[in-house]
Design a protein around this motif. Structure first.
Motif, PDB file in Angstrom:
ATOM      1  N   ASN A 215      72.752  13.507  45.159  1.00 58.66           N
ATOM      2  CA  ASN A 215      73.632  13.286  44.011  1.00 58.66           C
ATOM      3  C   ASN A 215      72.792  13.066  42.751  1.00 58.66           C
ATOM      4  N   VAL A 216      73.344  13.481  41.605  1.00 59.37           N
ATOM      5  CA  VAL A 216      72.630  13.269  40.353  1.00 59.37           C
ATOM      6  C   VAL A 216      72.879  11.827  39.904  1.00 59.37           C
ATOM      7  N   VAL A 217      71.788  11.077  39.796  1.00 55.98           N
ATOM      8  CA  VAL A 217      71.893   9.667  39.433  1.00 55.98           C
ATOM      9  C   VAL A 217      71.013   9.414  38.212  1.00 55.98           C
ATOM     10  N   VAL A 218      71.587   8.793  37.191  1.00 58.52           N
ATOM     11  CA  VAL A 218      70.819   8.403  36.008  1.00 58.52           C
ATOM     12  C   VAL A 218      70.840   6.886  35.931  1.00 58.52           C
ATOM     13  N   LEU A 219      69.701   6.267  36.184  1.00 60.19           N
ATOM     14  CA  LEU A 219      69.578   4.830  35.965  1.00 60.19           C
ATOM     15  C   LEU A 219      68.939   4.652  34.591  1.00 60.19           C
ATOM     16  N   GLY A 220      69.121   3.491  34.024  1.00 59.85           N
ATOM     17  CA  GLY A 220      68.492   3.279  32.724  1.00 59.85           C
ATOM     18  C   GLY A 220      68.309   1.818  32.435  1.00 59.85           C
ATOM     19  N   GLY A 221      67.452   1.543  31.481  1.00 60.80           N
ATOM     20  CA  GLY A 221      67.239   0.158  31.087  1.00 60.80           C
ATOM     21  C   GLY A 221      65.845  -0.039  30.541  1.00 60.80           C
ATOM     22  N   ASP A 222      65.512  -1.294  30.366  1.00 60.83           N
ATOM     23  CA  ASP A 222      64.245  -1.654  29.740  1.00 60.83           C
ATOM     24  C   ASP A 222      63.583  -2.736  30.581  1.00 60.83           C
ATOM     25  N   PHE A 223      62.418  -2.422  31.132  1.00 61.98           N
ATOM     26  CA  PHE A 223      61.729  -3.390  31.991  1.00 61.98           C
ATOM     27  C   PHE A 223      61.191  -4.582  31.194  1.00 61.98           C
ATOM     28  N   ARG A 224      61.226  -4.505  29.851  1.00 67.17           N
ATOM     29  CA  ARG A 224      60.775  -5.655  29.050  1.00 67.17           C
ATOM     30  C   ARG A 224      61.906  -6.652  28.852  1.00 67.17           C
ATOM     31  N   GLN A 225      63.115  -6.300  29.301  1.00 68.82           N
ATOM     32  CA  GLN A 225      64.228  -7.239  29.164  1.00 68.82           C
ATOM     33  C   GLN A 225      64.386  -8.021  30.467  1.00 68.82           C
ATOM     34  N   ILE A 226      65.617  -8.240  30.941  1.00 70.79           N
ATOM     35  CA  ILE A 226      65.801  -9.147  32.086  1.00 70.79           C
ATOM     36  C   ILE A 226      65.520  -8.435  33.414  1.00 70.79           C
TER      37      ILE A 226
ATOM     38  N   PHE B 219      67.101  10.360  37.734  1.00 70.27           N
ATOM     39  CA  PHE B 219      66.462  10.136  36.441  1.00 70.27           C
ATOM     40  C   PHE B 219      66.457   8.648  36.095  1.00 70.27           C
ATOM     41  N   PHE B 220      65.470   8.279  35.302  1.00 74.10           N
ATOM     42  CA  PHE B 220      65.465   6.923  34.755  1.00 74.10           C
ATOM     43  C   PHE B 220      65.280   7.038  33.251  1.00 74.10           C
ATOM     44  N   ARG B 221      66.287   6.580  32.515  1.00 70.90           N
ATOM     45  CA  ARG B 221      66.227   6.597  31.045  1.00 70.90           C
ATOM     46  C   ARG B 221      65.628   5.264  30.604  1.00 70.90           C
ATOM     47  N   TYR B 222      64.378   5.317  30.189  1.00 73.44           N
ATOM     48  CA  TYR B 222      63.645   4.096  29.858  1.00 73.44           C
ATOM     49  C   TYR B 222      63.504   3.979  28.351  1.00 73.44           C
ATOM     50  N   GLY B 223      63.803   2.817  27.824  1.00 67.75           N
ATOM     51  CA  GLY B 223      63.622   2.623  26.385  1.00 67.75           C
ATOM     52  C   GLY B 223      64.015   1.224  25.995  1.00 67.75           C
ATOM     53  N   HIS B 224      63.442   0.760  24.896  1.00 70.57           N
ATOM     54  CA  HIS B 224      63.749  -0.595  24.440  1.00 70.57           C
ATOM     55  C   HIS B 224      65.177  -0.680  23.883  1.00 70.57           C
ATOM     56  N   GLY B 225      65.640  -1.893  23.644  1.00 70.46           N
ATOM     57  CA  GLY B 225      66.998  -2.106  23.144  1.00 70.46           C
ATOM     58  C   GLY B 225      67.257  -1.326  21.861  1.00 70.46           C
ATOM     59  N   GLY B 226      68.390  -0.674  21.781  1.00 66.67           N
ATOM     60  CA  GLY B 226      68.781   0.037  20.564  1.00 66.67           C
ATOM     61  C   GLY B 226      68.183   1.425  20.450  1.00 66.67           C
ATOM     62  N   CYS B 227      67.570   1.930  21.519  1.00 64.99           N
ATOM     63  CA  CYS B 227      66.958   3.269  21.398  1.00 64.99           C
ATOM     64  C   CYS B 227      67.891   4.350  21.950  1.00 64.99           C
ATOM     65  N   SER B 228      69.184   4.057  21.945  1.00 65.32           N
ATOM     66  CA  SER B 228      70.238   5.051  22.215  1.00 65.32           C
ATOM     67  C   SER B 228      70.450   5.421  23.680  1.00 65.32           C
ATOM     68  N   LYS B 229      70.232   4.509  24.580  1.00 65.11           N
ATOM     69  CA  LYS B 229      70.491   4.813  25.993  1.00 65.11           C
ATOM     70  C   LYS B 229      72.001   4.992  26.213  1.00 65.11           C
TER      71      LYS B 229
END
Ligand SMILES: Nc1ncnc2c1ncn2[C@@H]1O[C@H](COP(=O)(O)OP(=O)(O)OP(=O)(O)O)[C@@H](O)[C@H]1O
Length: 185
Positions: A145-156, A25-35
């Motif tokens: 394996n269950v892998v959850v990556l996350g982040g925001d491609f608009r950041q670094i 999974f990839f949890r995508y969202g801008h800063g502060g959106c509860s990742k």
């Protein structure tokens, strides 16, 4: 109280962790959106059932916000300079290799910051280590394996010394062969 959107993402990952399905999974969202909020919810629930969760983050600050968070480079012994031939410095039979065979969930925050080769090396490493334990899921990313990556491609994004815009885009996780397996949520 969690929102409907948070609950949907949480339930989706929990179903996979508790069942026999594999998931990336990839949890995508801008800063502060509860990742981080969701990662902590997931890891607390999975650990409360006696299962093993590794929570890591790419940068030095984010692991402080994760429950039992570690810096990814330290947790997985990732080399500072990685390329398409890199693997992790984990030996068969070592304590870390034994831990990786038993994990139920990997959570990795700020994933867009690191080169895709870090994730591809994790994929290779898990395939290599788990091959010795089981032959199941050999075609699946991260050896099932269950892998959850996350982040925001608009950041670094990954830092490529003297790299062009194309080099940077090419280095991000969504340019990896793994991305076609990712379920973005
Ligand atoms: N359902 C909720 N109930 C209460 N607080 C919440 C809820 N969802 C998020 N928050 C709060 O919102 C804030 C921002 O959430 P969080 O830190 O998880 O965002 P983030 O997407 O990880 O941010 P960043 O990308 O900057 O790391 C936190 O203080 C978190 O506790």
């Amino acid at each position: 109280m969690v929102t409907m959107e948070q609950k949907k993402a949480y339930d989706r990952v929990m179903r996979v962790v508790n069942g026999s399905e594999e998931g990336f999974f990839f949890r995508y969202g801008h800063g502060g959106c509860s990742k981080i909020f969701i990662y902590n919810l997931m890891s607390a629930k999975v650990r409360s059932r006696g299962k093993i969760v590794l929570t890591v983050a790419s940068s030095g600050i984010a692991p402080l916000l994760l429950i039992n968070g570690r810096i990814a480079h330290s947790r997985f012994k990732i080399l500072i300079t990685v390329d398409e031939y890199s693997t992790y410095n984990i030996r068969q039979g070592s304590l870390l290799a034994k831990l990786l065979i038993k994990i139920d969930l990997i959570i990795w925050d700020e994933a867009p910051m690191l080169s895709r080769y870090c994730y591809e090396a994790l994929d290779i490493c898990l395939r290599d280590i788990i091959t010795h334990a089981s032959i199941a899921n050999c075609e699946r990313p991260f050896r099932g394996n269950v892998v959850v990556l996350g982040g925001d491609f608009r950041q670094i994004l990954p830092i490529i010394t003297r790299g062009s815009r194309q080099d940077i885009v090419h280095a991000t996780i969504n340019s990896s062969y793994l991305w076609e397996f990712a379920e973005v949520m």
